[in-house]
Design a protein around this motif. Structure first.
Motif, PDB file in Angstrom:
ATOM      1  N   GLU A 172       0.802  -1.201   0.171  1.00  0.00           N
ATOM      2  CA  GLU A 172      -0.046  -0.074   0.173  1.00  0.00           C
ATOM      3  C   GLU A 172       0.538   1.304  -0.580  1.00  0.00           C
ATOM      4  OE1 GLU A 172      -3.052   2.271   2.650  1.00  0.00           O
ATOM      5  OE2 GLU A 172      -2.351   0.204   3.996  1.00  0.00           O
ATOM      6  N   VAL A 173       0.579   1.803  -0.834  1.00  0.00           N
ATOM      7  CA  VAL A 173       1.631   3.346  -0.912  1.00  0.00           C
ATOM      8  C   VAL A 173       0.329   4.428  -1.414  1.00  0.00           C
ATOM      9  CG1 VAL A 173       3.647   4.188  -2.394  1.00  0.00           C
ATOM     10  CG2 VAL A 173       3.709   1.632  -2.711  1.00  0.00           C
ATOM     11  N   VAL A 174       1.546   5.531  -0.216  1.00  0.00           N
ATOM     12  CA  VAL A 174       1.271   6.828  -0.161  1.00  0.00           C
ATOM     13  C   VAL A 174       2.674   7.994  -0.890  1.00  0.00           C
ATOM     14  CG1 VAL A 174       0.288   9.459   0.902  1.00  0.00           C
ATOM     15  CG2 VAL A 174      -0.678   6.829   1.658  1.00  0.00           C
ATOM     16  N   ALA A 175       2.148   8.778  -2.037  1.00  0.00           N
ATOM     17  CA  ALA A 175       3.217   9.071  -2.237  1.00  0.00           C
ATOM     18  C   ALA A 175       3.271  10.980  -2.165  1.00  0.00           C
ATOM     19  CB  ALA A 175       3.834   8.478  -3.628  1.00  0.00           C
ATOM     20  N   VAL A 176       4.477  11.506  -2.069  1.00  0.00           N
ATOM     21  CA  VAL A 176       4.428  12.757  -2.136  1.00  0.00           C
ATOM     22  C   VAL A 176       5.120  13.153  -3.377  1.00  0.00           C
ATOM     23  CG1 VAL A 176       5.237  14.567  -1.092  1.00  0.00           C
ATOM     24  CG2 VAL A 176       4.188  13.016   0.581  1.00  0.00           C
ATOM     25  N   GLU A 177       4.814  14.255  -4.346  1.00  0.00           N
ATOM     26  CA  GLU A 177       5.608  15.015  -4.922  1.00  0.00           C
ATOM     27  C   GLU A 177       5.164  16.287  -5.263  1.00  0.00           C
ATOM     28  OE1 GLU A 177       7.867  15.544  -7.988  1.00  0.00           O
ATOM     29  OE2 GLU A 177       8.173  13.843  -7.532  1.00  0.00           O
ATOM     30  N   VAL A 178       6.110  17.421  -5.224  1.00  0.00           N
ATOM     31  CA  VAL A 178       6.079  18.230  -5.395  1.00  0.00           C
ATOM     32  C   VAL A 178       5.431  19.099  -7.455  1.00  0.00           C
ATOM     33  CG1 VAL A 178       8.915  18.498  -6.211  1.00  0.00           C
ATOM     34  CG2 VAL A 178       7.670  20.601  -4.805  1.00  0.00           C
ATOM     35  N   ASP A 179       6.358  18.548  -8.205  1.00  0.00           N
ATOM     36  CA  ASP A 179       5.885  18.555  -9.189  1.00  0.00           C
ATOM     37  C   ASP A 179       4.696  17.849  -9.674  1.00  0.00           C
ATOM     38  OD1 ASP A 179       5.591  18.604 -12.536  1.00  0.00           O
ATOM     39  OD2 ASP A 179       7.562  20.050 -12.266  1.00  0.00           O
ATOM     40  N   GLU A 180       3.630  19.286  -9.859  1.00  0.00           N
ATOM     41  CA  GLU A 180       2.148  18.746 -10.245  1.00  0.00           C
ATOM     42  C   GLU A 180       2.373  18.220 -11.590  1.00  0.00           C
ATOM     43  OE1 GLU A 180       0.578  22.971 -10.244  1.00  0.00           O
ATOM     44  OE2 GLU A 180      -0.203  22.870  -8.866  1.00  0.00           O
ATOM     45  N   GLN A 181       3.044  18.122 -12.395  1.00  0.00           N
ATOM     46  CA  GLN A 181       2.905  17.521 -13.940  1.00  0.00           C
ATOM     47  C   GLN A 181       2.822  16.137 -13.150  1.00  0.00           C
ATOM     48  OE1 GLN A 181       5.429  19.157 -17.065  1.00  0.00           O
ATOM     49  NE2 GLN A 181       4.271  17.353 -18.822  1.00  0.00           N
ATOM     50  N   ALA A 182       3.845  15.838 -12.655  1.00  0.00           N
ATOM     51  CA  ALA A 182       4.468  14.743 -12.719  1.00  0.00           C
ATOM     52  C   ALA A 182       3.980  14.053 -11.791  1.00  0.00           C
ATOM     53  CB  ALA A 182       6.325  14.654 -11.591  1.00  0.00           C
ATOM     54  N   ALA A 183       3.149  14.916 -10.945  1.00  0.00           N
ATOM     55  CA  ALA A 183       2.191  13.737  -9.758  1.00  0.00           C
ATOM     56  C   ALA A 183       0.932  13.956 -10.598  1.00  0.00           C
ATOM     57  CB  ALA A 183       1.443  14.924  -8.673  1.00  0.00           C
ATOM     58  N   ALA A 184       0.379  14.242 -11.827  1.00  0.00           N
ATOM     59  CA  ALA A 184      -1.120  14.151 -12.617  1.00  0.00           C
ATOM     60  C   ALA A 184      -0.825  12.491 -13.499  1.00  0.00           C
ATOM     61  CB  ALA A 184      -1.109  14.948 -13.325  1.00  0.00           C
ATOM     62  N   ILE A 185       1.010  12.438 -13.730  1.00  0.00           N
ATOM     63  CA  ILE A 185       1.038  10.829 -14.357  1.00  0.00           C
ATOM     64  C   ILE A 185       1.267   9.876 -13.207  1.00  0.00           C
ATOM     65  CG2 ILE A 185       3.202  10.018 -15.426  1.00  0.00           C
ATOM     66  CD1 ILE A 185       3.782  12.405 -17.119  1.00  0.00           C
ATOM     67  N   ALA A 186       1.469  10.233 -11.812  1.00  0.00           N
ATOM     68  CA  ALA A 186       1.733   9.037 -11.274  1.00  0.00           C
ATOM     69  C   ALA A 186      -0.451   8.677 -11.677  1.00  0.00           C
ATOM     70  CB  ALA A 186       2.296   9.499 -10.271  1.00  0.00           C
ATOM     71  N   ARG A 187      -0.962  10.210 -10.845  1.00  0.00           N
ATOM     72  CA  ARG A 187      -2.233   9.793 -10.096  1.00  0.00           C
ATOM     73  C   ARG A 187      -3.016   8.805 -11.469  1.00  0.00           C
ATOM     74  NH1 ARG A 187      -3.308  14.512  -9.639  1.00  0.00           N
ATOM     75  NH2 ARG A 187      -2.521  14.234  -6.976  1.00  0.00           N
ATOM     76  N   ALA A 188      -2.135   8.741 -12.929  1.00  0.00           N
ATOM     77  CA  ALA A 188      -3.722   8.484 -13.797  1.00  0.00           C
ATOM     78  C   ALA A 188      -2.256   6.491 -13.484  1.00  0.00           C
ATOM     79  CB  ALA A 188      -2.333   8.732 -15.051  1.00  0.00           C
ATOM     80  N   ARG A 189      -1.644   6.837 -12.856  1.00  0.00           N
ATOM     81  CA  ARG A 189      -1.108   5.038 -12.831  1.00  0.00           C
ATOM     82  C   ARG A 189      -1.871   4.608 -12.239  1.00  0.00           C
ATOM     83  NH1 ARG A 189       5.507   6.576 -13.932  1.00  0.00           N
ATOM     84  NH2 ARG A 189       5.275   4.865 -16.281  1.00  0.00           N
ATOM     85  N   GLY A 190      -2.685   5.242 -10.809  1.00  0.00           N
ATOM     86  CA  GLY A 190      -3.193   4.512  -9.298  1.00  0.00           C
ATOM     87  C   GLY A 190      -2.820   4.652  -8.496  1.00  0.00           C
ATOM     88  N   VAL A 191      -1.899   5.831  -8.899  1.00  0.00           N
ATOM     89  CA  VAL A 191      -0.894   6.081  -7.411  1.00  0.00           C
ATOM     90  C   VAL A 191      -1.887   6.973  -6.856  1.00  0.00           C
ATOM     91  CG1 VAL A 191       1.363   7.521  -5.972  1.00  0.00           C
ATOM     92  CG2 VAL A 191       1.496   5.449  -8.619  1.00  0.00           C
TER      93      VAL A 191
END
Length: 223
Positions: A63-82
């Protein structure tokens, strides 16, 4: 695992993202991090980029919770289900690495581990640059132009000890990007073997990154 409070502002990206895909070369950082984290039921990934590591950890049952400062990168991560929190745990630019790491331990459960992957600024390739009078930041690599602080093996040791942790497993990458590509399989294998040996015996000179696993002092761990 408690949910991180990411109160610091996010950063909008206006340039091409640097780190976007998982690499599984057994001598490089992604594979070594996965070896350290394998089997962990819950993981907090700080700085998940586009989520490639979190995605792999979830596929392996964490089970993973992630933190990312870059909004563009975070959007891609979210699309991966993160499950991504956009921002930082605190203003890392104004906080010492020691303080940042100690504060991050608030999210570490008893018996948990911290895994760090830190570039080695004393690698032979950087020393060679200095001998030639150069110290130039680059888009990626040891002197990535987004790196705020630089570390040697000794300063990583101090960082971890200063946060009240002790290292329980040390692994090192060999930095294949520093060497010319070879197509001969036998030569490739012999070179990999030599570089592994050098990184283990003289990590301060030949390790490209330190990928270390640490625990709170006083915790008893086996492996």
């Amino acid at each position: 695992m408690s949910v991180p409070d990411v109160s610091a502002p996010a950063m909008s990206s206006t340039t091409e993202l640097k780190y976007t895909e998982l690499g599984l070369n057994p001598d490089e950082s992604h594979a070594l991090v996965l070896q350290h984290v394998a089997g962990a039921p819950r993981v907090l990934e700080i700085g998940c980029a586009t989520g490639y590591m979190s995605e792999e950890l979830m596929a392996r049952g964490s089970e993973v919770v992630a933190v990312e400062v870059d909004e563009q990168a975070a959007a891609i991560a979210r699309a991966r289900g993160v499950d991504v929190r956009v921002g930082t745990l605190e203003d890392a630019l104004r906080t010492s690495p020691e303080t940042f790491l100690r504060n991050a331990l608030a999210y570490l459960r008893p018996g948990g581990h911290v895994v760090v992957s830190i570039p080695n600024v004393a690698h032979w390739s950087v020393r060679f640059q200095l001998l030639r009078g150069n110290f130039d930041y680059t888009k990626t690599g040891l002197l990535d132009d987004t790196h705020v602080r630089l570390f040697t093996e000794a300063s990583v040791e101090r960082l971890i000890a200063g946060a009240g942790l002790h290292v329980i497993d040390r692994r090192y990458t060999i930095g294949l990007s520093c060497y010319r590509k070879v197509t001969n399989p036998d030569l490739w294998w012999q070179r990999q073997k030599l570089l592994r040996t050098l990184a283990r015996r003289w990590p301060g000179m030949f390790a490209f990154q330190f990928v270390w696993k640490a625990a709170r002092k006083g915790d008893i761990h086996h492996g």
